[in-house]
Design an enzyme around this catalytic site. Structure first.
Site, PDB file in Angstrom:
ATOM      1  N   ARG A  53      19.544 110.059  56.776  1.00  7.38           N
ATOM      2  CA  ARG A  53      18.492 109.209  56.207  1.00  7.38           C
ATOM      3  C   ARG A  53      18.660 109.054  54.691  1.00  7.38           C
ATOM      4  NH1 ARG A  53      13.642 111.104  55.433  1.00  7.38           N
ATOM      5  NH2 ARG A  53      13.568 112.369  57.325  1.00  7.38           N
ATOM      6  N   TYR A 105      11.635  82.828  51.580  1.00  3.10           N
ATOM      7  CA  TYR A 105      11.873  83.215  52.974  1.00  3.10           C
ATOM      8  C   TYR A 105      10.535  83.593  53.631  1.00  3.10           C
ATOM      9  CZ  TYR A 105      14.026  85.858  56.791  1.00  3.10           C
ATOM     10  OH  TYR A 105      14.406  86.320  58.007  1.00  3.10           O
ATOM     11  N   ASP A 177      16.766  86.986  45.405  1.00  2.00           N
ATOM     12  CA  ASP A 177      17.298  87.053  46.775  1.00  2.00           C
ATOM     13  C   ASP A 177      18.548  86.165  46.847  1.00  2.00           C
ATOM     14  OD1 ASP A 177      17.838  86.784  49.501  1.00  2.00           O
ATOM     15  OD2 ASP A 177      15.734  86.917  50.078  1.00  2.00           O
ATOM     16  N   LYS A 202      23.527  88.189  57.024  1.00  2.00           N
ATOM     17  CA  LYS A 202      23.968  86.804  56.946  1.00  2.00           C
ATOM     18  C   LYS A 202      25.438  86.744  56.497  1.00  2.00           C
ATOM     19  CE  LYS A 202      19.633  86.438  57.938  1.00  2.00           C
ATOM     20  NZ  LYS A 202      18.609  86.222  56.927  1.00  2.00           N
TER      21      LYS A 202
HETATM   22  C1  LIG Z   1      17.347  86.671  56.673  1.00  2.00           C
HETATM   23  C2  LIG Z   1      16.812  86.700  55.302  1.00  2.00           C
HETATM   24  C3  LIG Z   1      16.084  87.803  54.836  1.00  2.00           C
HETATM   25  C4  LIG Z   1      15.732  88.967  55.713  1.00  2.00           C
HETATM   26  O1  LIG Z   1      16.829  89.616  56.208  1.00  2.00           O
HETATM   27  P1  LIG Z   1      16.858  90.435  57.603  1.00  2.00           P
HETATM   28  O2  LIG Z   1      18.204  91.034  57.579  1.00  2.00           O
HETATM   29  O3  LIG Z   1      16.653  89.423  58.686  1.00  2.00           O
HETATM   30  O4  LIG Z   1      15.742  91.405  57.564  1.00  2.00           O
HETATM   31  C5  LIG Z   1      15.654  87.771  53.530  1.00  2.00           C
HETATM   32  N1  LIG Z   1      15.898  86.725  52.719  1.00  2.00           N
HETATM   33  C6  LIG Z   1      16.574  85.639  53.137  1.00  2.00           C
HETATM   34  C7  LIG Z   1      16.800  84.501  52.205  1.00  2.00           C
HETATM   35  C8  LIG Z   1      17.054  85.589  54.445  1.00  2.00           C
HETATM   36  O5  LIG Z   1      17.721  84.505  54.866  1.00  2.00           O
END
Ligand SMILES: *Cc1c(COP(=O)(O)O)cnc(C)c1O
Length: 391
Positions: A53, A105, A177, A202
């Protein structure tokens, strides 16, 4: 096989993606790391590991790679992008304020509204493509400014450098982000942000087979908060998912180049096609922040937005006629996906707020994959031709 210290300090992104974060090799010679599927470690081991963890060799490998790719001193990995957002959010305290871009998001918005507000954090949303709105930052002196660029799903481009300068003048930290842009195309810390966040689910991993998140920074105090969040809030990833992401990131550069080339071609052809109401892509000159996109990104990315003048039902029917674009949430994988933001990713945002932010019923979001571009174009054309409005 070479260990990290032998990677030239001026090695480029493509080389660092493959050679940084490989320091298990000295012991075994294995070219690819094992997956350390262990919950705990013997006390006193040379790596300083105690319990997964709070740290695992697979996290360490990926953290080293991501820090290098984002030009960051530190990177901390989490179970998902939302875990990474949670880690930053819990670095705040009751009474703090966030000034956020309004088109963020959907799950970030939900976390801010349904969780953070309960703990006494105030959140103010503004359109940060409008420089006059930077005054909100100067006036509120927030603990945190929350940016996303390109935004989801509207692909608005925010001036990271200019906003960071304004925020720093009043002592605010800036979190950015970077998921849609990817580490290859944009380096938020180089542009002045304090924290760069990735949903590694992603483009970083790129194969739609693992969830993950990361926060990168040059700030030791924030890094301490991130390490604390990883273990104290239970936001840690699994060794297996970080192993998969370490594998995926090695091809990030070559994948991104194809994502960008395919998306730009489709954007140009859609824009030239009769009957298409609007197309939005950061590297199309028609994009409202085209110059800024060219300045702070090295490619337009793989996300593309189109409005064919459809009603909600017609937009969903168009999506059903596509064969190579699977209707699904998420993005950034090698396979093409298509999404209807109003009923999918942004369904958790009330309709009036959603539409005020520009997420209308006709909007279709494409995550353009790395298939052959002519096959993708043929698919879009046949799906449009099956439709009386935009044929
Ligand atoms: C998918 C996404 C997230 C969240 O990510 P997860 O891995 O699905 O929790 C945050 N910000 C953006 C811009 C995203 O596309």
């Amino acid at each position: 096989m070479k260990d990290d210290p032998s990677v030239p300090s001026d090695a480029r992104f493509e080389t660092r993606a493959i050679h940084i974060g490989q320091d298990w090799r000295a012991e075994t010679g294995a070219v690819i790391p094992p997956i350390y599927m262990t919950s705990t470690f013997e006390t006193g081991n040379p790596g300083g590991f105690d319990y997964t963890r709070s740290g695992n060799p697979n996290y360490r490998n990926l953290q080293a790679t991501l820090a290098s790719l984002e030009n960051a001193k530190h990177a901390t990995v989490f179970a998902s992008g939302v875990s990474a957002i949670t880690a930053i959010a819990f670095g705040l305290k009751s009474g703090d304020t966030i000034v956020s871009e309004q088109n963020i998001y959907g799950c970030t918005y939900r976390l801010f509204e349904r969780v953070l507000r309960k703990f006494g954090v105030a959140i103010e949303y503004v359109d940060l493509t409008v420089a006059a709105n930077y005054a909100t930052i100067t006036r509120l002196k927030p603990a945190l400014v929350w940016l996303e660029s390109p935004t989801n799903p509207l692909l608005k481009i925010l001036d990271i450098q200019a906003i960071s300068d304004v925020a720093h003048r009043v002592g605010s930290a800036v979190a950015m982000d970077n998921t849609f842009a990817s580490s290859l195309l944009q380096r938020p810390l180089d542009l002045g942000a304090d924290l760069s966040l990735l949903s590694t689910t992603k483009y970083t991993n790129g194969h739609s087979d693992a969830l993950g998140g990361a926060v990168c920074s040059n700030d030791d105090a924030w890094q301490e908060k991130m390490i604390f969040a990883q273990k104290a809030l239970g936001l840690q990833p699994s060794p297996f998912d970080t192993w998969l992401t370490s594998r995926g990131v090695k091809t990030e550069a070559i994948r991104m180049e194809r994502h960008c080339a395919n998306a730009l071609t489709l954007a140009q052809r859609l824009e030239a096609r009769a009957g298409v109401k609007s197309v939005r892509y950061p590297f199309l000159p028609s994009h409202p922040q085209y110059e800024l996109a060219r300045k702070q990104m090295t490619g337009g990315g793989g996300m593309l937005l189109a409005d064919f003048g459809h009603s909600q039902d017609d937009a969903l029917a168009f999506i059903r006629r596509l064969h190579l674009f699977t209707q699904a949430e998420s993005l950034g994988g090698i396979e093409s996906l298509v999404c209807h933001p109003a009923t999918m990713t942004h369904a958790s945002i009330p309709k009036d707020i959603r539409e005020a932010a520009g997420v209308t019923d006709g909007l279709i979001r494409f995550s353009v994959g790395i298939e052959h571009v002519e096959d993708l174009w043929t698919d879009i054309e046949q799906a449009l031709e099956g439709d009386g409005n935009a044929g």
